[in-house]
Write an enzyme that holds these catalytic residues in place. Structure first.
Site, PDB file in Angstrom:
ATOM      1  N   ASN A   8       0.875  -1.179   0.000  1.00 12.36           N
ATOM      2  CA  ASN A   8       0.000   0.000   0.000  1.00 12.36           C
ATOM      3  C   ASN A   8       0.913   1.230   0.000  1.00 12.36           C
ATOM      4  O   ASN A   8       1.468   1.593   1.042  1.00 12.36           O
ATOM      5  CB  ASN A   8      -0.883  -0.045   1.255  1.00 12.36           C
ATOM      6  CG  ASN A   8      -1.854   1.125   1.320  1.00 12.36           C
ATOM      7  OD1 ASN A   8      -1.804   2.028   0.489  1.00 12.36           O
ATOM      8  ND2 ASN A   8      -2.724   1.105   2.318  1.00 12.36           N
ATOM      9  N   ARG A  87      -2.767  -2.158  -3.251  1.00 13.94           N
ATOM     10  CA  ARG A  87      -3.893  -1.239  -3.131  1.00 13.94           C
ATOM     11  C   ARG A  87      -3.675  -0.110  -4.136  1.00 13.94           C
ATOM     12  O   ARG A  87      -2.618   0.526  -4.140  1.00 13.94           O
ATOM     13  CB  ARG A  87      -3.947  -0.659  -1.724  1.00 13.94           C
ATOM     14  CG  ARG A  87      -5.061   0.338  -1.595  1.00 13.94           C
ATOM     15  CD  ARG A  87      -5.008   1.110  -0.317  1.00 13.94           C
ATOM     16  NE  ARG A  87      -6.078   2.075  -0.315  1.00 13.94           N
ATOM     17  CZ  ARG A  87      -6.033   3.221   0.332  1.00 13.94           C
ATOM     18  NH1 ARG A  87      -4.961   3.537   1.033  1.00 13.94           N
ATOM     19  NH2 ARG A  87      -7.039   4.050   0.288  1.00 13.94           N
ATOM     20  N   HIS A 176     -12.993   3.985  -0.489  1.00 14.52           N
ATOM     21  CA  HIS A 176     -13.192   3.010   0.597  1.00 14.52           C
ATOM     22  C   HIS A 176     -13.929   1.759   0.116  1.00 14.52           C
ATOM     23  O   HIS A 176     -14.503   1.021   0.919  1.00 14.52           O
ATOM     24  CB  HIS A 176     -14.040   3.597   1.762  1.00 14.52           C
ATOM     25  CG  HIS A 176     -13.338   4.593   2.613  1.00 14.52           C
ATOM     26  ND1 HIS A 176     -13.999   5.651   3.196  1.00 14.52           N
ATOM     27  CD2 HIS A 176     -12.052   4.706   2.982  1.00 14.52           C
ATOM     28  CE1 HIS A 176     -13.138   6.371   3.900  1.00 14.52           C
ATOM     29  NE2 HIS A 176     -11.942   5.821   3.777  1.00 14.52           N
ATOM     30  N   GLY A 208     -10.579   9.497   7.286  1.00 13.34           N
ATOM     31  CA  GLY A 208     -11.471   9.714   6.146  1.00 13.34           C
ATOM     32  C   GLY A 208     -12.708   8.878   6.396  1.00 13.34           C
ATOM     33  O   GLY A 208     -12.599   7.785   6.945  1.00 13.34           O
ATOM     34  N   ARG A 237     -11.033  16.874   6.597  1.00  5.56           N
ATOM     35  CA  ARG A 237     -11.774  17.256   5.386  1.00  5.56           C
ATOM     36  C   ARG A 237     -13.141  17.798   5.760  1.00  5.56           C
ATOM     37  O   ARG A 237     -13.797  17.291   6.671  1.00  5.56           O
ATOM     38  CB  ARG A 237     -11.957  16.051   4.454  1.00  5.56           C
ATOM     39  CG  ARG A 237     -10.669  15.509   3.892  1.00  5.56           C
ATOM     40  CD  ARG A 237     -10.966  14.484   2.795  1.00  5.56           C
ATOM     41  NE  ARG A 237      -9.776  13.720   2.479  1.00  5.56           N
ATOM     42  CZ  ARG A 237      -9.682  12.404   2.606  1.00  5.56           C
ATOM     43  NH1 ARG A 237     -10.707  11.690   3.033  1.00  5.56           N
ATOM     44  NH2 ARG A 237      -8.560  11.788   2.285  1.00  5.56           N
ATOM     45  N   ILE A 328     -13.070   5.292  14.133  1.00  6.81           N
ATOM     46  CA  ILE A 328     -14.131   5.918  14.931  1.00  6.81           C
ATOM     47  C   ILE A 328     -15.290   4.931  15.106  1.00  6.81           C
ATOM     48  O   ILE A 328     -15.764   4.707  16.229  1.00  6.81           O
ATOM     49  CB  ILE A 328     -14.611   7.226  14.259  1.00  6.81           C
ATOM     50  CG1 ILE A 328     -13.476   8.256  14.223  1.00  6.81           C
ATOM     51  CG2 ILE A 328     -15.833   7.790  14.975  1.00  6.81           C
ATOM     52  CD1 ILE A 328     -13.779   9.523  13.429  1.00  6.81           C
ATOM     53  N   GLY A 329     -15.710   4.324  14.006  1.00  9.00           N
ATOM     54  CA  GLY A 329     -16.843   3.386  14.059  1.00  9.00           C
ATOM     55  C   GLY A 329     -16.602   2.228  15.015  1.00  9.00           C
ATOM     56  O   GLY A 329     -17.516   1.773  15.711  1.00  9.00           O
ATOM     57  N   ASN A 331     -14.453   2.219  17.645  1.00  8.95           N
ATOM     58  CA  ASN A 331     -14.003   2.566  19.007  1.00  8.95           C
ATOM     59  C   ASN A 331     -14.771   3.675  19.708  1.00  8.95           C
ATOM     60  O   ASN A 331     -14.824   3.692  20.932  1.00  8.95           O
ATOM     61  CB  ASN A 331     -12.522   2.996  18.951  1.00  8.95           C
ATOM     62  CG  ASN A 331     -11.631   1.869  18.506  1.00  8.95           C
ATOM     63  OD1 ASN A 331     -11.528   0.861  19.188  1.00  8.95           O
ATOM     64  ND2 ASN A 331     -11.014   2.029  17.356  1.00  8.95           N
ATOM     65  N   GLU A 382      -9.129  -4.249   5.187  1.00  6.50           N
ATOM     66  CA  GLU A 382      -8.906  -4.052   3.751  1.00  6.50           C
ATOM     67  C   GLU A 382      -7.800  -4.975   3.238  1.00  6.50           C
ATOM     68  O   GLU A 382      -7.844  -5.441   2.105  1.00  6.50           O
ATOM     69  CB  GLU A 382      -8.556  -2.583   3.477  1.00  6.50           C
ATOM     70  CG  GLU A 382      -9.792  -1.697   3.578  1.00  6.50           C
ATOM     71  CD  GLU A 382      -9.479  -0.247   3.893  1.00  6.50           C
ATOM     72  OE1 GLU A 382      -8.996   0.022   5.010  1.00  6.50           O
ATOM     73  OE2 GLU A 382      -9.720   0.603   3.043  1.00  6.50           O
TER      74      GLU A 382
HETATM   75  P1  ADP Z   1      -7.616   6.164   8.688  1.00  7.62           P
HETATM   76  O1  ADP Z   1      -8.784   6.752   7.944  1.00  7.62           O
HETATM   77  O2  ADP Z   1      -6.396   7.026   8.671  1.00  7.62           O
HETATM   78  O3  ADP Z   1      -7.362   4.696   8.353  1.00  7.62           O
HETATM   79  P2  ADP Z   1      -8.595   5.112  11.201  1.00  7.62           P
HETATM   80  O4  ADP Z   1      -9.693   4.295  10.593  1.00  7.62           O
HETATM   81  O5  ADP Z   1      -7.465   4.383  11.820  1.00  7.62           O
HETATM   82  O6  ADP Z   1      -8.048   6.202  10.206  1.00  7.62           O
HETATM   83  O7  ADP Z   1      -9.263   6.059  12.297  1.00  7.62           O
HETATM   84  C1  ADP Z   1      -8.482   6.947  13.046  1.00  7.62           C
HETATM   85  C2  ADP Z   1      -9.388   7.768  13.944  1.00  7.62           C
HETATM   86  O8  ADP Z   1     -10.183   6.909  14.774  1.00  7.62           O
HETATM   87  C3  ADP Z   1      -8.630   8.643  14.917  1.00  7.62           C
HETATM   88  O9  ADP Z   1      -8.234   9.842  14.340  1.00  7.62           O
HETATM   89  C4  ADP Z   1      -9.661   8.852  16.015  1.00  7.62           C
HETATM   90  O10 ADP Z   1     -10.470   9.966  15.671  1.00  7.62           O
HETATM   91  C5  ADP Z   1     -10.521   7.603  15.967  1.00  7.62           C
HETATM   92  N1  ADP Z   1     -10.297   6.720  17.117  1.00  7.62           N
HETATM   93  C6  ADP Z   1      -9.410   5.725  17.249  1.00  7.62           C
HETATM   94  N2  ADP Z   1      -9.504   5.148  18.480  1.00  7.62           N
HETATM   95  C7  ADP Z   1     -10.478   5.807  19.136  1.00  7.62           C
HETATM   96  C8  ADP Z   1     -11.071   5.691  20.441  1.00  7.62           C
HETATM   97  N3  ADP Z   1     -10.684   4.772  21.310  1.00  7.62           N
HETATM   98  N4  ADP Z   1     -12.058   6.561  20.748  1.00  7.62           N
HETATM   99  C9  ADP Z   1     -12.466   7.492  19.883  1.00  7.62           C
HETATM  100  N5  ADP Z   1     -11.967   7.634  18.638  1.00  7.62           N
HETATM  101  C10 ADP Z   1     -10.995   6.815  18.267  1.00  7.62           C
END
Ligand code: ADP
Length: 397
Positions: A8, A87, A176, A208, A237, A328-329, A331, A382
């Site tokens: 990647n 990728r 995505h 993203g 963004r 975010i989704g 965690n 992915e």
């Molecule tokens: P990318 O799009 O770069 O692959 P990720 O899917 O890894 O990013 O998501 C990163 C984001 O997830 C972080 O910037 C943060 O906002 C959120 N995140 C990660 N862990 C937590 C947590 N424990 N609680 C809240 N937000 C989290």
């Protein structure tokens, strides 16, 4: 044993991992950073050992790939690698699925460079250096855009003069795709949905973010568009804005469209609104302490996400599952709670304990609606999708 190597490439980085094709376990992985600049280095992880090595100032993708080649040889994996999966960010409207890389495919990826001027050149460098280093291995391109090629015209066209689409390929592509496709398949397995009759909204929420409406395995619509800038409020963004802002800003600030694009991509979203951070962890901590910017940024992200989720039921006609994934989704249970509360009128009942427990790699149902099915958390992968696609493509050789 047989392994698939995954590459990647970014403009100054190269992520790689080696996955066991049968057990689908990652054997080793690594990340080369600051390629082409000062302090180029590579970090590798294997059997719990983490090694950081300098590649030498100015070293680029080629030196990184050579290092990886030597590393795989030293660890004894080289002879057992079956293929390389890459990728690739943009496949334009030329690629509807993953493809075995030959000269024609390389030319087509090259032809998509104007659509992804930062990403596709880096992906091409990765492929070409890998072809030199591993001349005996088949290589497969897996595109972020391919899954969304099933979107109907009404979803992928912008309401602008058709000649801009015909002559300049200005349309919605979506990104995505590899993650959304993985999530759709995992949702079908997890909930026991009918593979030929299901309606899913996949919410990939990370730095993203995008939604995809998926009906019977096909993407019907997605929130990202011509570029990944469209749609949801993201880390840096803006998501949807009135394009009229561009002319206004260029006039009053005397800046050009490149600078405005830079502002909208890298200085906006959670970071721009909070004036603090693009990371939800930092923002929730600050919001708790009363930081107004952090509070507004998080509220906006979740309010606009909920509005989009509702509108993304339209292409489906019904909803069986709403899936949260991405950093975010997977965690941020507080954001998920806010979104489900906004969607309360759809009949969702949040299981607070399940929601709070579903973090750090845990998966499961967090809310249920009699009419709109279940809301759940699933971890995306992915890389695993790239491996599966690579195996499917080389099986046809
Ligand atoms: P990318 O799009 O770069 O692959 P990720 O899917 O890894 O990013 O998501 C990163 C984001 O997830 C972080 O910037 C943060 O906002 C959120 N995140 C990660 N862990 C937590 C947590 N424990 N609680 C809240 N937000 C989290």
């Amino acid at each position: 044993m047989s392994y698939i190597l995954i590459f990647n490439c970014g403009s100054s980085s190269l992520k790689f991992s080696l996955m066991d094709a049968d057990s689908e376990k990652v054997e080793l992985s690594g990340l080369a950073e600051r390629l082409g600049g000062n302090g180029a280095e590579i970090t590798t992880k294997c059997n719990g050992d983490k090694i950081v090595a300098s590649l030498g100032n100015g070293s680029g993708h080629q030196e990184a790939v050579e290092y990886i080649l030597a590393f795989l040889k030293e660890k004894g994996y080289l002879e057992q690698i079956q293929a390389i999966g890459h990728r690739v960010v943009h496949g334009g409207n030329k690629f509807k699925s993953s493809a075995l890389i030959d000269q024609e495919v390389l030319d087509q990826i090259e032809a998509c460079v104007p659509l992804a001027p930062l990403h596709n050149p880096a992906n091409l460098i990765g492929i070409k250096t890998a072809q030199v280093a591993f001349p005996h291995l088949p290589q497969v391109a897996v595109f972020d855009t391919a899954f969304h090629q099933t979107m109907p015209e009404t979803a992928y066209l912008y309401a602008i003069p058709m000649e801009l689409y015909r002559d300049h390929n200005v349309r919605r592509y979506g990104f995505h795709g590899t993650s959304h496709r993985f999530i759709a398949e995992k949702t079908i397995d997890t909930l026991g949905l009918d593979p030929n009759d299901h309606c899913i909204i996949s919410a990939h929420l990370g730095n993203g973010s995008s939604l995809a409406s998926i009906k019977n395995g096909q993407s019907m619509d997605t929130t990202m568009g011509f570029t990944p800038l469209e749609g949801l409020v993201m880390g840096t963004r803006s998501g949807d804005v009135d394009p009229g802002i561009v002319k206004y800003l260029s006039t009053i600030l005397n800046i050009d469209s490149y600078e405005i694009d830079h502002i909208l991509n890298t200085k906006s979203g959670l970071l721009g609104v909070s004036e603090l951070s693009n990371d939800c962890r930092t923002l929730w901590a600050a919001a708790k302490e009363g930081h107004h910017g952090a509070q507004v940024a998080l509220e906006m992200m979740n309010y606009r996400l909920a509005k989009k989720i509702v509108s993304y039921i339209v292409p489906l006609g019904r909803l069986d599952a709403l899936v949260f994934t991405g950093g975010i989704g997977q965690n941020d249970f507080m954001s998920r709670k806010k979104v489900i509360e906004h969607l309360g009128f759809l009949g969702y009942h949040l299981d607070e304990a399940a929601n709070e427990a579903t973090v750090g790699g845990a998966e499961g149902v967090i809310a249920t609606s009699e009419t709109f099915g279940q809301a759940l958390v699933l971890c995306t992968d992915e890389e695993l999708m790239i491996v599966r696609d690579t195996l499917d493509v080389i099986a046809c050789l």
